[in-house]
Design a protein around this motif. Sequence first.
Motif, PDB file in Angstrom:
ATOM      1  N   ASN A   1      27.778  36.493  42.755  1.00 30.65           N
ATOM      2  CA  ASN A   1      28.217  35.246  42.168  1.00 30.65           C
ATOM      3  C   ASN A   1      27.858  35.198  40.695  1.00 30.65           C
ATOM      4  O   ASN A   1      26.702  35.250  40.313  1.00 30.65           O
ATOM      5  CB  ASN A   1      27.532  34.085  42.899  1.00 30.65           C
ATOM      6  CG  ASN A   1      28.157  32.765  42.553  1.00 30.65           C
ATOM      7  OD1 ASN A   1      28.599  32.554  41.437  1.00 30.65           O
ATOM      8  ND2 ASN A   1      28.198  31.879  43.523  1.00 30.65           N
TER       9      ASN A   1
ATOM     10  N   ASN B   1      32.848  29.977  48.031  1.00 32.36           N
ATOM     11  CA  ASN B   1      31.612  29.267  47.714  1.00 32.36           C
ATOM     12  C   ASN B   1      31.880  28.186  46.672  1.00 32.36           C
ATOM     13  O   ASN B   1      32.968  28.116  46.084  1.00 32.36           O
ATOM     14  CB  ASN B   1      30.514  30.231  47.258  1.00 32.36           C
ATOM     15  CG  ASN B   1      30.878  30.974  45.981  1.00 32.36           C
ATOM     16  OD1 ASN B   1      31.144  30.360  44.958  1.00 32.36           O
ATOM     17  ND2 ASN B   1      30.897  32.305  46.056  1.00 32.36           N
TER      18      ASN B   1
ATOM     19  N   GLN C   1      35.047  36.438  45.096  1.00 30.43           N
ATOM     20  CA  GLN C   1      34.811  35.169  44.417  1.00 30.43           C
ATOM     21  C   GLN C   1      35.211  35.170  42.947  1.00 30.43           C
ATOM     22  O   GLN C   1      35.391  34.112  42.344  1.00 30.43           O
ATOM     23  CB  GLN C   1      33.348  34.782  44.551  1.00 30.43           C
ATOM     24  CG  GLN C   1      32.397  35.766  43.909  1.00 30.43           C
ATOM     25  CD  GLN C   1      30.963  35.511  44.288  1.00 30.43           C
ATOM     26  OE1 GLN C   1      30.563  34.385  44.508  1.00 30.43           O
ATOM     27  NE2 GLN C   1      30.191  36.567  44.379  1.00 30.43           N
TER      28      GLN C   1
ATOM     29  N   GLY D   1      27.642  35.298  47.471  1.00 30.80           N
ATOM     30  CA  GLY D   1      28.955  35.907  47.552  1.00 30.80           C
ATOM     31  C   GLY D   1      28.922  37.337  48.031  1.00 30.80           C
ATOM     32  O   GLY D   1      27.869  37.911  48.318  1.00 30.80           O
TER      33      GLY D   1
END
Length: 294
Positions: free
Chosen positions: A2, A179, A49, A279
């Motif tokens: 992430n 997310n 992501q 992630g």
Amino acid sequence: MNWGLPKKIYLLAVCAGVVAVSCKKDKDETVGRSRYISKVYAYVPAPGQLINDSTWGIDKAPATLIGGISGTVSLGAYGGYIVFGFDHAVQNSDGADIAIYGNPLPPPATEWSEPGIVMVSRDVNSNGLPDDEWYELAGSEYTSDATIKHYTITYYNPKKRANVLWRDSRGKTDSVLVNIYHSQANYYPLFITGQDSVSFTGTLLRNTLVNTSGSYTNLSFTRGYADSWSSGDNYTTNKYNSFDISQAVNGNGASVSLTQIDFVKVYTGQNGAGNAVVGEVSTEILGAADLHIQ
């Protein structure tokens, strides 16, 4: 990994005895050439992501790799790949031949590596395209019992913001998780050809994700993988992963003698789901260099 916030927030031979592709020494074409990537031939990321969001996962991301080592390309989850080349053939000389730059974090407390498998190819048919046979550069995990060869995964486009379902060749089903840090409408790559599903086949490395009291790390392997804080590459000093063309093997695992290569492919080598905070594990590439050119 992430990237909505800084990582630390979430981490608190010769011809005899081998398959010989070429035993003739090719002409050195490096004089006056650039050491960096000059062309990207393909970018097919898996869901993730960063895909369709930010500069790391859009169709224009590959252009950032050309001519330097400050690019921004995410390959998404397992299998997502990029294919690139230089303005010359990279020679197979003594020691490491290619450097690939990623953005892993150092061990021990904050280590976050996202190992990518590297393959190479020669332009045997001389058409300037990466459509000849590919060879994996065998890393330290290649012969491990935990490494799975000829693994296939298929991702299915949810056509909306939702977890991206996948099924693999071993009968397992799971998802790439969305997310709160990346709110794009879809984590499935909207700029690739297959818009219902996409499949990838390759070598699968074992997962190395560790959760210690809510602090996540993803551990590196010793050598031979991109975006990995590898001790065997001396990543601490070099700040890149190094690759020796002499480590090339064919689809059956036999060593291959290559005097030079024209194309490089990197793909995410772990199927690491992570969780809805950190992630998925997804290899990132900042650039590459021919180590024989200064």
